[in-house]
Structures are given as C-alpha cells and as structure tokens.
Design a protein around this motif. Structure first.
Motif, PDB file in Angstrom:
ATOM      1  N   ASP A 108     -59.751  39.423  52.851  1.00 49.89           N
ATOM      2  CA  ASP A 108     -59.675  39.434  51.384  1.00 49.89           C
ATOM      3  C   ASP A 108     -59.460  40.839  50.836  1.00 49.89           C
ATOM      4  OD1 ASP A 108     -59.784  36.823  50.869  1.00 49.89           O
ATOM      5  OD2 ASP A 108     -61.756  36.793  49.962  1.00 49.89           O
TER       6      ASP A 108
ATOM      7  N   SER B 299     -55.681  42.699  41.626  1.00 52.21           N
ATOM      8  CA  SER B 299     -57.085  42.310  41.501  1.00 52.21           C
ATOM      9  C   SER B 299     -57.876  42.708  42.734  1.00 52.21           C
ATOM     10  CB  SER B 299     -57.187  40.796  41.278  1.00 52.21           C
ATOM     11  OG  SER B 299     -56.506  40.431  40.103  1.00 52.21           O
TER      12      SER B 299
ATOM     13  N   MET C 189     -58.710  36.482  37.186  1.00 57.65           N
ATOM     14  CA  MET C 189     -59.420  36.984  38.363  1.00 57.65           C
ATOM     15  C   MET C 189     -60.462  38.033  37.990  1.00 57.65           C
ATOM     16  SD  MET C 189     -56.422  37.016  41.237  1.00 57.65           S
ATOM     17  CE  MET C 189     -57.554  37.376  42.611  1.00 57.65           C
TER      18      MET C 189
ATOM     19  N   PHE D  13     -62.273  33.678  44.958  1.00 53.62           N
ATOM     20  CA  PHE D  13     -61.470  33.974  43.771  1.00 53.62           C
ATOM     21  C   PHE D  13     -61.115  32.648  43.101  1.00 53.62           C
ATOM     22  CE2 PHE D  13     -60.069  38.189  45.665  1.00 53.62           C
ATOM     23  CZ  PHE D  13     -60.704  38.935  44.696  1.00 53.62           C
TER      24      PHE D  13
ATOM     25  N   THR E 241     -65.094  27.571  39.448  1.00 57.61           N
ATOM     26  CA  THR E 241     -64.381  28.840  39.249  1.00 57.61           C
ATOM     27  C   THR E 241     -63.208  28.578  38.314  1.00 57.61           C
ATOM     28  OG1 THR E 241     -62.891  28.379  41.061  1.00 57.61           O
ATOM     29  CG2 THR E 241     -64.895  29.617  41.587  1.00 57.61           C
TER      30      THR E 241
ATOM     31  N   LYS F 268     -60.858  45.439  42.457  1.00 59.80           N
ATOM     32  CA  LYS F 268     -62.203  45.042  42.910  1.00 59.80           C
ATOM     33  C   LYS F 268     -62.834  46.160  43.741  1.00 59.80           C
ATOM     34  CE  LYS F 268     -64.060  41.300  45.630  1.00 59.80           C
ATOM     35  NZ  LYS F 268     -63.566  40.303  46.611  1.00 59.80           N
TER      36      LYS F 268
ATOM     37  N   TYR G 217     -52.428  39.220  41.802  1.00 60.58           N
ATOM     38  CA  TYR G 217     -53.433  38.958  42.833  1.00 60.58           C
ATOM     39  C   TYR G 217     -53.736  40.243  43.612  1.00 60.58           C
ATOM     40  CZ  TYR G 217     -55.985  36.116  46.216  1.00 60.58           C
ATOM     41  OH  TYR G 217     -56.965  35.555  46.998  1.00 60.58           O
TER      42      TYR G 217
END
Ligand code: AMP
Ligand code: AMP
Ligand code: AMP
Ligand code: AMP
Ligand code: MG
Ligand code: MG
Ligand code: MG
Ligand code: MG
Ligand code: MG
Ligand code: MG
Ligand code: MG
Ligand code: MG
Lengths: 207, 207, 207, 207, 207, 207, 207, 207
Positions: D149, E198, E99, E5, E32, E202, E195
């Motif tokens: 991830d 994100s 996200m 996610f 989610t 993170k 994606y």
C-alpha cells in the motif's frame, strides 16, 4: 480529356449536390465513360435525375456512366480471398472494365487453402497484369507473384481486427513481398490498382 | 530443476565472466542438458575451460552441454525459407533437440516458390508441432497452417530492410494469419518457439 | 470437412442473409458442430428459422449448433482477470467446448491480486493447455507461465484506454513475456486461441 | 542550491573537459553531495585529478562526490528482476543514497518466478516508497503494487529485443498497470525514479 | 478492505445492472467511502434506488458515496490549464477528497500564459504533492516541477487534435520532462493520479 | 530458369564464401545474365576468381555477369532527384539493363526546382514505364505521374534525417499519391522496381 | 488585449452555453474582432442572441464578430488543392482576414496537375507569406516553396484514407520538405497557420 | 543565384571529393556566401586547399565561405536550453548570420528554470523572429511563444533517450503547442529554421 481515359470523380468528402453537379457537367462535356468512386446510394439518386443512363454498384460504391461499345483490350485478372475484401476487389475490377480491359475475377482463393489457388493458376497466367486484393496478413500477392511471370499489383485492405491496424499489417506484408514483380498501392485503393493495371495492359496492345 | 527441463542461460547482456561462472555452477549442480542462447565465441572459450564437454554452434550462437543419451519424443518440424533466417531456425531446432525432441528441418521452402513447399507436406504432417520461421512478409505460417492440422508456432525474424521495420512486418503478418492454429512468439525468438514446441510435443507422449 | 473439426463462419462483415444462408447450407451438409463467431443477435434470429437447434451466446457473440454427445478430451483451462475481458475469454472457452475439450474457467484472477491466482494454481496445473486472456498491461500470462509447465496461449484484449492503444500494450507485453512456453494470438482473438489450444490438447489423447 | 539536494550533472552528450570543469566548479562552490549520471570511466579519471574524493560506479556509470555523514531518512526499496536491468536499478539506488535515503535492494525477483518475490513482501512493505525496475514485458510493478500500500515508481528499461522496441513494451505495460498507486518515469531513467522517490520519502520525515 | 482505502469500481465496460449490484453490495459490506469512476448518469439513477446517499458528478463522471466526516490530511494540489482538461482534473481531485486529502484546485494556468502560473506558486508550494493535468503538448508539469520541490504527478489528457494522437504527444512530453521529480500516469487517468497522490500524502502524516 | 529472366542473388546477409559459391554454380549452370544485389567489394573479389567476366558497380553495390548481346526492348526511364538517392536509382537502372531494357536516366530533377523536371517531360514520356526514386518527402512520383500517362513505379529511399524515419515519410507520401497510375515498392528497393518495370516493359513488345 | 490581435475562442470541447457566455463577455469587454474556431451552427444560434452582428461560416466552422473597417496590411496567399481541404484553407484565410491581412485564395492547384499551379506563380509571388494546405501526400508546399522566395507555412490536413493515417503522411512529407523556407503547423490547424502568417505579414509593414 | 541568397550544399551523404569539387565550383562562379551543412573536418581540409578563406565550425559542422561585409538586417533571436542542443542552435544561428541577419543567442534557458528565461524576455522581444531549439519534451517554444508577439520557429532536436524516440517527443510537443504563432521544422533542422527566419526577417526591411 486529361488522360484519354474515363473522367473520374472521388465522391467521398463531397456533398450530394457537388457530385450531381460535376457528374452532369462531365456527362455533357465528354463522351467517355465516367467513374465516381466511393459514392453513396443517395448520390446515385441525385445523379440519375440528370444523367438517365447512370448506373450504381452498391458493393463497390461505384457510380458510372458507361458506353456498351467500350473497346476491350487484353485481360486483367483480379484475385481476392475473403468475402470482406470484395468491395475493394470490385472497385478494381469495374475500374478496369470502364477503362476498356477484359477482366477475369478469381474470388475464391486464400493462402490458407492453397490448393484452390493452384487450381486457377492457368487462368491467372493468361492475364497481362494481376491485381491481388487481400486483408489480414496480406500474403496472397507473394504466392501469386511466385506462380506467374506477370506484373502483380497488390492492394491491402483494411479488413481484419486487432493487430491488423486497419490494413497496416497487410500493407507492410505486401511491401516486403519476397516475390519479384509485386508493386503496392494504398490500403483499400481498388481504383488506383485498376487504373495502374489499365495503363500497363494498354502497353500490351490489343492482343 | 525449475521445470524438469534443461537449464537455460540468456547470455546476451552478460559478461564473459558471468556466463562462464553460471555455466560452471549449473554444470556441477545438475546433470541435465544446459543451453546458453545468444552466446559469443569468446564466451564458449571461457566456458570450455571449466566444462570440457561444452559445444558451440556458431550459426545459432548456442552454447551447450548435452548428454548423448537424451531421450527422444515424437517429432517437431522446423520450416524456414531464406538463408538469412537460418540462425533463428537453428536456435529453435537445437532447443528442441536439447529438450528431448526429434527434429525435422525443412529449410528450402518459401511462399514465392510454393511447389517446393508442397513437395514436403507429407513430411511436415508427420510432426506433432510445426515451427515456422520467416522474415520479410512472414507469410509462410499461413500457408503451412492451411496445409496441416497441427499446432503451428510462427517465429518472425528481423530479416529484411526498409518497411520490414526490423521484423515488425513479419510479426504483424503472423498475428493476422488467416489460418487457424497459428500462435506467435517474439521477433527472432527461436528459443521461445522451441521451448513452447517441446511443452506441446511432450503432451503427445512417446508416440 | 477441411479439418475434421467444426465448421466455422466468421460472421463479422457478412450480411444477415449471407450468414443465415451459409449456416443453413453447412448444417445440412455436415453433422458436426458449427461455430459462427462475432455474430449479432439478429443473425441468430435469422439462422434459428432454418436451424431450429441453433444457440446464441450474447456475451461472446457466438452462434452455434452443437451436438450434446460431443466427445470430450482432456482439460483446457481459460484464465482471465477483468469483467471486460469476459467476451474474449468466453469466445475461447466455447470454441474449446465445441471442439471437444473439457474446459475449466478461472475468471477471478489478476496480477494486482496475486493471491487469488495462487489459490488456483493446482486447478490450473491439471490442464494440458492454458489460455490466458488479459487487457491493459497483459501481465497475467507471464505469471501463469512461471507457475505451470504447460503451454500457455496468451490472448491480448483491446480492453483499456489511453496508452493501451486498443490492445497494443497487452500484445507487446505478452510477446516479451519472460516466462518460457508462452505463445500469442491476435488482439481479441479468443477463437484463434481456442482453436490452437484444441489442436494441442488433441495431441494429449483421451487422458 | 537550486533544490537543497545534491548537485546533478547529466554527463551524456558532454565532453570529458566539460564534465571535469563543471564537477570542479561545483565541488568548490558547495558542500553537498554531487552526482554525475551516465559518466564514462574516462570522465572519472579527468574529474579525479581535481576532486580527489570522487568515486565512480562502473555498473550504473555514476560519478560521485559523497559525504559519509549524509543524514539518512526512512527506507526506499529498489526491486528488479533481471541481471541486465541492474545498471538502471543501481542508478536509482545510488541516487537515493546520495539524496539521504536508506535503500533496500531486492534484485532477485521476477514475475515468472513469483514465489521469490512473495518471500520478500515483508521487507518490501517496510519501505515508504518502492522503485520497481523491469524490462521486457514490464509486469513487475503491477504485481508489487498489488502487494503493498505504498507509492510505486515504475522504471521501464530498454532491456529486451524484437517487439520490446527498446523499452516501449515495458513502458506501455507500466502505464497500463491494473494496480493503483503506480506512476512511471522514462525508459532507463533510474535517476529520475530515485529523485522522485527521495522527494516522496522526505515527506515521511525521519521515521 | 483490500487497501484500507475507499472501495473503487471501474464502471466503464460494465452494464448498468452490474454497477448497481456491486455498489449495493459494497455499500452494505463496508462503511468506507465508495468511488465509481467513468459512470454514466443512468448508472447513477440505478444506484440511487438502492443507496440513497449516493452522489454523482457529471463533469468527472464519478459516482460516490461519501461520509461527511472523512478525516482530512495535508494538502494535494491539482493544476490544469484548459477547460477541456477539467473532467480529468476533477476525477483526480475528487479521488483525493474521497481518500481523505485536502485539495487545492488551480485550474486557470497554462504554459502559454506563464505569469498566471507564477502568481500561484506560493499556493502550489504549500501542497505535499502536486497533480498536473495537461493535454496538447503537455508542458505544464515541467514548468511546475521546476518551480517546486515536491513530487509532481503528471496526467496527460487526450485533449487535442491532429498530431496530439489522442494524448500521445502529451504523454511523451511528460515522460521526457527535464524537471526532476515528475512521474507520469496513463492518458486521462485522473483516478490513478489521485490514488498515487493520496498514498504519498499519507506518508506526510497529519501535518 | 524459374522466370526466363536473369538469375538473382540477394547477397546481403550471406557470407563471402556463400556468394562466391552460388555465383560460380549459377554461372556454370546457365547462360543468362546474373545479378547479385547488395554485394560488397570483397564478394566481388571472391567471385572474380571463379567467374572472370564478372563486373562490380560500387555505387549500386551490384555484382554482375552480363552478356553484351543482351537483346534490348523499349525504354524504361529512371528519374531521381538527390545525389544521395543515386545508389538506389542505379540499382533500378542496372537491373533493367540486365533484364534487357533500354534505360533512360534522368537524375537532375527535384520538386523544389520544378522547371528542371519540366524540361525533361518529353524524354520521360517516350518511355513505357517510369521508375521514380526519391527520399525525404517523396513528392516526385506525384508530379511525374501527373505529367505522363504511363505506369509509374515509385521507390522511396531512406535518405533524409529526423522525421523522415528512415524512409517512412517518403513511403507514406508515395502510397498517398494524388496522381493515378503510381504503384510503390519497399524503401530502397531499386531491384524490385527494376524487376517490375521489366515485366511491364516486356508486355509492350519490341517496339 | 493579450496580443493586440483579435480575441480567439477554441469552441471544440466547450458547451453551447460556455461558448455563448464567453463570446458575450468578450464582445462587451473589447472592440476588436472576435474569432471562434471549430464552432457549431448551434453555437452560432446561441451567440447571435447576445451579439447581433455575429457571423458564421459553415465551411470553416468559424464564428466571428468582425469590424468592416479592419485595417488591411500586405497580402497573404492561401493555396490548396482538393475540395476536401477547403475547410482548413478557409479557416486559415478567414483568420488572416480577421487579423487585418489582404488574402489571396488560390484553390485550384495540385501537384498532379502542375501546370495549373505554374499559371498562378506570379500571383503567389506577390504575397509576403504563403500558406499551403494539403492532405494525402502533402507535396504541394515543396513545389510552391521551390517557386517563390517567401516564407511558406505548410498545413497538413487529415484528408485521405488508408496509409494517410489521418494526416500523418502529409505531416511527415511537409516536415521533410526539400524546399527551404517551409515551416509546418499541426494537422488541420488552419487557424494556427493564419495566426503565424499574420505575425509574419505584420513585420512587412503596410506595403 | 537561384534565390539571391547564399549557395548551400548539404554535405551529409556526399563524398569528401564531391564536396570539395562543388565548393570549388561555387566559390568561383559566385561572389556570395557559401554554406556547407553537416560537413566533416575532413571535408573542410579538402575544401581549404582550393578555397583558402573557407572556415569550419566544429560544433555546428558548418563549412563556410563568408564575406565580412555581409549586410546586416534586423535581429533574429536563437534560444536554446541544454548544452546538447547547441550544435543545432549554432547551425541555425550561423545560417542566419551568413544570410545577412543580426543574431542574438540566448542559450542558458530551460522551462524547468523558468526565471532565467523570464530575465531575458526584453532581449527576446526585440527580435523580429525567434528560433527556439529544444530536445526532450520540447516545451520551450510554447513558453516563449506565450511571452512574445513575434513569429516563433520551433526546432525539435534528437537530444534525449528512451521515450524521446530520437526527437519525436519534442516534435509532437511543438506541433501541439498551445501558443499561437509557433511553426515547426524537421528534427535537428537548424539550417531550415535559420533559412525560414531569414526569409521572414527580410520582410521587416532594414529596421
Ligand atoms: N474471430 C475470428 N478471428 C479470426 N479468424 C476467425 C474468427 N472466426 C473464424 N475465423 C476463421 O475464419 C474462417 C471462416 O471465414 P469465412 O469463410 O469468411 O466465414 C474459419 O475457418 C476460421 O479460420
Ligand atoms: N479510471 C480508472 N482508470 C484505471 N483504473 C481504475 C480507474 N478507476 C478504477 N480503477 C481501478 O479499477 C479497480 C476496480 O476495477 P473493477 O474491479 O473492474 O471495478 C480499482 O481497484 C482501481 O484500481
Ligand atoms: N535488393 C533486393 N531486395 C529484395 N529482394 C531481392 C533483392 N535482390 C534480390 N532479391 C530477391 O531475392 C531472390 C534471391 O534470394 P536468395 O535466393 O536468398 O539469393 C531473388 O529471386 C529476388 O527475388
Ligand atoms: N541541414 C539541412 N537539412 C535540410 N536541407 C538542407 C540542409 N542543408 C542544406 N539543405 C538543402 O539542401 C540543398 C542543397 O542540397 P544539395 O544540392 O544536395 O547539396 C540546399 O538548397 C538546401 O535547401
Ligand atoms: Mg512473379
Ligand atoms: Mg492448420
Ligand atoms: Mg511455464
Ligand atoms: Mg498498491
Ligand atoms: Mg521540482
Ligand atoms: Mg499519370
Ligand atoms: Mg522558396
Ligand atoms: Mg506569441
């Protein structure tokens, strides 16, 4: 006449009105055959009003005025393999006929069934020029070119899918033909092949 | 052994020392055949010092240790047309031999001289799998595929010039083959064709 | 029968009438299975009038007459990853079934979720041949080819967008597979893969 | 300093004299690490005369002045499969090191031997960013991207032959990756991948 | 959840029924956010019946269930130049928001009017990651990449005509960017860029 | 003789020994002209030992045995524009001569200096077939084809740089010629053009 | 005004409402000519409501507000060959007119009928800049460029079929022009050619 | 003189003897400047024997005879970014000088360091025409074109690697430039850009 040959109109990309107008004008100005390539049924309807004897061939999308007494020279042979290649093959064949050539059509041959082709070699060999129409891998001109000693004009078609890339595979195959005497025209250009074949056949005189 | 088959080294892009070292290690660790593809003469000289029975085939650039008592299964046929395609054809043929197959080489056929091919159809038909190697327009697999009812593995070669685009024309031709039963490997990949043919032939058992 | 196999009609590019006519003729002339690939629902309706037992599979666009007592040989496995690849996968699977093979479908695997694939390795390994269908980057055949010692036939699909270039990315990926034993057919050519797999599986006999 | 990072010289296409001159000037003007990419052995010899502590890595062709006390941030992982991809992988790894990152090299994995990759997943997962270097079909980033991830930077290499088209096949494969979180740099651009990975890793702070 | 996610559905190539079914199932199984990319208005209508809170953004064609209390991390900036690039830019921006990222949109800048871009540099610099969306010549990521020291994710779009070749020109331009720190995703792949951004953001934690 | 024409050897890709051997064998077996295309000076030296009358043309790289009493048919005209196209033009011209044609060379014409071409139209028009050799944009065949009513065989050459892509630009230009009667051979294939022209000229008889 | 020239809107890819809104706003804010390229009839209807003097040219798809007293500088000549190229030629010509240039249209010339072009050379030579629009093989700019000593801007069009590859053949032909002084714009980019020609013509002053 | 401009010889593809011979002949026949492009050092040595005042510039590979009293017209500006683009930039600059233009060289600018470019805008704006030379992503002409209201001639170079595809990326980028007023020449064609710029600058008179 620019070339002493039929008058030719490339109808694709013109309006119905433009085609009708040009056809009418040419039919009055000259007494030769007239060819309209890539014409629609609708164009034909518009032309017919002004030029009663006009004809239309739906398969090849050719619009024509032809004189029945067109003189005929020696033979051009048009070979093709698949059903889907017929519109291009017929565009070539009709172009030859309207330009005053005898035409032999051999439409039932493919390299994956080579014996059907071999059965026709004698007939093919009697022509002065051979037009070979093929899509997919475009291998037929190489085989035909190896069997006869006459000029072969190869016409790749856009028939196929995937890695045929709209005729590119057939085009490249034909340009790389390992048989001598093969020349190539644009993808789907049956008219161009028929025209070039007529110029060549004319050289052979009225044999 | 990863696959119960020979050990294989792709020598291109490795140094002479790396190849010699790997070959030595494998020859000690296993008692199967060993194949080095795209090896140079110089690599062979370096390997020979450590592995006395090593052999080299300059045409296919294959470096080998092979056991004479390799069992032989049913036949794989390798067809090709031009002289320039021989290195790829031999890479395929030797791979098959080192993987335990009988190999029939038919190297004198091309689509522009179709009768030489037809004379060999019986011999070709006796194989379980046929590898067909061709450059330029890559038409041979279609013709062979139409003549036999066995799986055909087509290998395009980079032989040609101009619009062959280093094998692209042959590759596209083979992918668009109008004959059923034809599958294709990378340009010049004789080894890959030989390997796949061996996997297929193995299915047929020891006929 | 040209091949001792089902009769096959490539329906795309033919008219509804042509397809109905050919299907009728073949169904009378032979008592084998008949396959029409890339057929429309409308073609099916026309065929059904003449050939009552005809069936149609909307996903794969296959038109069929099949005999329930078709003998079954050893297993062909058809793997695919995405929902959008199913039409091509089913074209391959149905072709195999109509050619007399047991078929194992494994449709829920993709390289971005490798564990789902690994869970199925035993099942895959029991087949004689594996057909792997994939679009986008076309990586699945390499992974499968590395896990089993059987011939793998890779089918790139036109699924994707942007730099997939209508299947070109998947095609090139498969041709460059780093796993041995992988051969490739044209983009979206599920029929071709099924046909080749059947020829291979036939070699394995009635295991 | 333009970026608060090492100074970088792209040596390819410059003369030995130009490289030596620039290296000398930068080494005097700043006290950061200096990176010269795609440098020749000969350039190194010329630089060493002026910058005694300069180092050269023949595999990646990198020319460096590095300070041993370079601070180290969290981990970047560099994965690659084949021997021939190592120069590009090392260009990426060394770039990361000179930009102050811990680097984990995992060089023995390929999609055709998926279990070797799976054995390393834990190690890979501990990195903040993963660089995946692959030639031929370029499938490795999709598999890695599906297992972790973290952001994955994919580097296609020009390793391969035939239809790899000098890295195009790998590039297209990576751009079409079905795993989310994968971004791509130019063919053989190990430096660019290392640089981007460093910018990303820097965001994670000194974890 | 496979990734911790949002759940994601790629709607293109699925039927309205399939999308509604998957959306319903996911909305029950998880709490989610849910993202459906490339969805049609019609899919939205079908989904809404089962998932009352579902939303649809016509520009980006995104179908969403989102929880208002989604936690927000540090900032992602999405830049684009032309009106026609907005659908792709919004796909990226909405993906980031769902996200859990703060998003700064800067949509009024292009390289042919460089001063408008320069006026925004401060705002852009405050983001952890920058997504740059551009069609035609795709030059914007190079300019942005030269102005900031953050990772830049470049998204080529298919906007353009003629020699843009459906986004190829922009894609190649971005892959060859002379600015360091730029990585690239597939043509029109706003989702993929969002994606990856994100995942990177993170790493920066809850700054 | 397979074709009742000269024997032809494609020397490129063969060893000096192979060429010498084939030339010797053919010169004994037949009493026709012999053509070796793409031969090296070294091959000539080896051949000369066995075949004293052999000749070599360094520009076209043709190796020949020719009989002075070769009968001559009507005229083929070979046109080209640039100095760099001469090797291909001469390959075409010499092929025609060895196949028994009168050849008219017109080598000083280009489309950017159209008046020099117009000055020669009369001479060109007297030929039965015209071979037009051109690199770069490949426009000459269209202009010539518009001026004469004879078959034109266009030969693209790999002369050029940049976006000429090794002759692709010229090839595409010629395939899209707006003049009727133009057919095309592979890039740099002077031999193929000469061979096809000879087949055509033969049809015209001994005028 | 950004450039002291007309305001320009690229309408393709915008909604009818967006175009109407922008046109209205610009017409109020400035008193220069306004150009909307690639506009639909429907956009024109929407614009006309707000901007009464707006005009629409269906052939070039240009939407305009123009002031009759636009000053006129020296002459730009726009040449094209085929009927199907007229939309692009008119886009170029109208752009020039709205930017204050005298325009000479020469639309009846093609390289396959070179004499019609030669008859117009005097007229062409009186212009300061020549825009040459051509599809298919794109040879016209080379011929024109060889006849005059003025800058030539070549516009390839997507007119053609098969190996024209949507204008690629014409584009490559023009980039490889053997005539000096030729520069090229994107396929079908009549506006771009007109704009550049206006910048150039402006340099010549009010001759 | 064909054009009232210098005599030009394209030396690439000619022998040393041919170049020396042509140079000698031209230097006697005319009293204008003479330009030999893509000449080797060896050609220069041969020419110097016959034409004592001949000069050679190793960077641009230009061979020249120039008259110091060449009249000078208004200014052409030549911009480029990278060191590796200098040979092409200098070919353009020297061509302009030998054709009687003042030349301003601005060689230290790139889009990834936009401020260095902005610092020079005033200088650039004083030229009548701007030539912009760039490799890799080829973004510079768009930025320059947006900053000035003068015609911009963009020259893509083959500088780059991987997906630059020998200048294709830069070429496509430039053809799709979002700035108006940009036209493009062939990859690496500095001469062509200089020639066209001179024709344009000449229109501006002796300002
Ligand atoms: N989807 C397909 N792709 C390629 N070839 C096919 C396909 N379906 C059928 N064929 C081939 O097409 C032949 C029948 O073509 P036709 O006679 O035109 O109906 C069969 O023998 C098959 O070899
Ligand atoms: N627009 C998109 N482009 C590429 N991949 C996407 C896109 N939208 C979703 N995906 C990917 O597609 C997967 C879902 O595919 P599926 O299971 O077929 O709905 C997600 O996990 C994403 O990785
Ligand atoms: N330059 C050439 N390009 C293409 N084909 C050629 C060329 N020269 C000879 N050939 C063909 O190659 C055949 C001889 O090939 P080979 O038997 O390999 O020497 C001849 O029959 C010709 O058809
Ligand atoms: N580098 C170049 N690229 C393209 N064309 C050139 C170049 N240098 C010279 N030329 C053209 O080539 C012509 C001379 O060609 P040649 O007669 O073969 O020497 C000149 O008139 C120029 O138009
Ligand atoms: Mg023949
Ligand atoms: Mg078969
Ligand atoms: Mg395997
Ligand atoms: Mg992941
Ligand atoms: Mg940066
Ligand atoms: Mg003609
Ligand atoms: Mg000129
Ligand atoms: Mg401007």
């Amino acid at each position: 006449l620019r070339k002493g040959f039929p008058e030719v109109i490339f109808c694709q990309g013109k309006t119905v009105e433009q085609v009708a107008e040009i056809f009418k004008r040419l039919s009055r100005a000259s007494d030769t055959n007239i060819i309209g390539t890539r014409a629609s049924e609708e164009m034909f309807q518009a032309v017919k009003k002004h030029v009663p004897g006009a004809e239309y061939d739906a398969m090849s999308k050719m619009l024509m005025r032809r004189f029945s007494n067109t003189a005929k020279r020696g033979k051009v042979c048009v070979c093709s393999a698949g059903t889907a290649d017929l519109p291009v093959a017929e565009e070539a064949a009709l172009t030859c006929e309207l330009m005053g050539n005898h035409v032999e059509r051999i439409y039932d041959t493919g390299v994956a069934g080579i014996h059907r082709l071999l059965d026709q070699v004698d007939k093919i060999s009697q022509a002065n020029v051979i037009i070979v129409v093929a899509g997919m891998e475009g291998a037929l001109p190489s085989v035909v070119g190896g069997l006869v000693d006459k000029p072969v004009i190869a016409v790749p078609t856009s028939v196929g899918y995937g890695a045929s890339f709209h005729g590119l595979a057939a085009l490249l195959g034909m340009l790389n033909s390992c048989a001598s005497g093969v020349t190539v025209v644009n993808i789907d250009n049956g008219f161009g092949a028929g025209y070039a074949a007529s110029l060549i056949n004319k050289l052979a005189g009225d044999q």
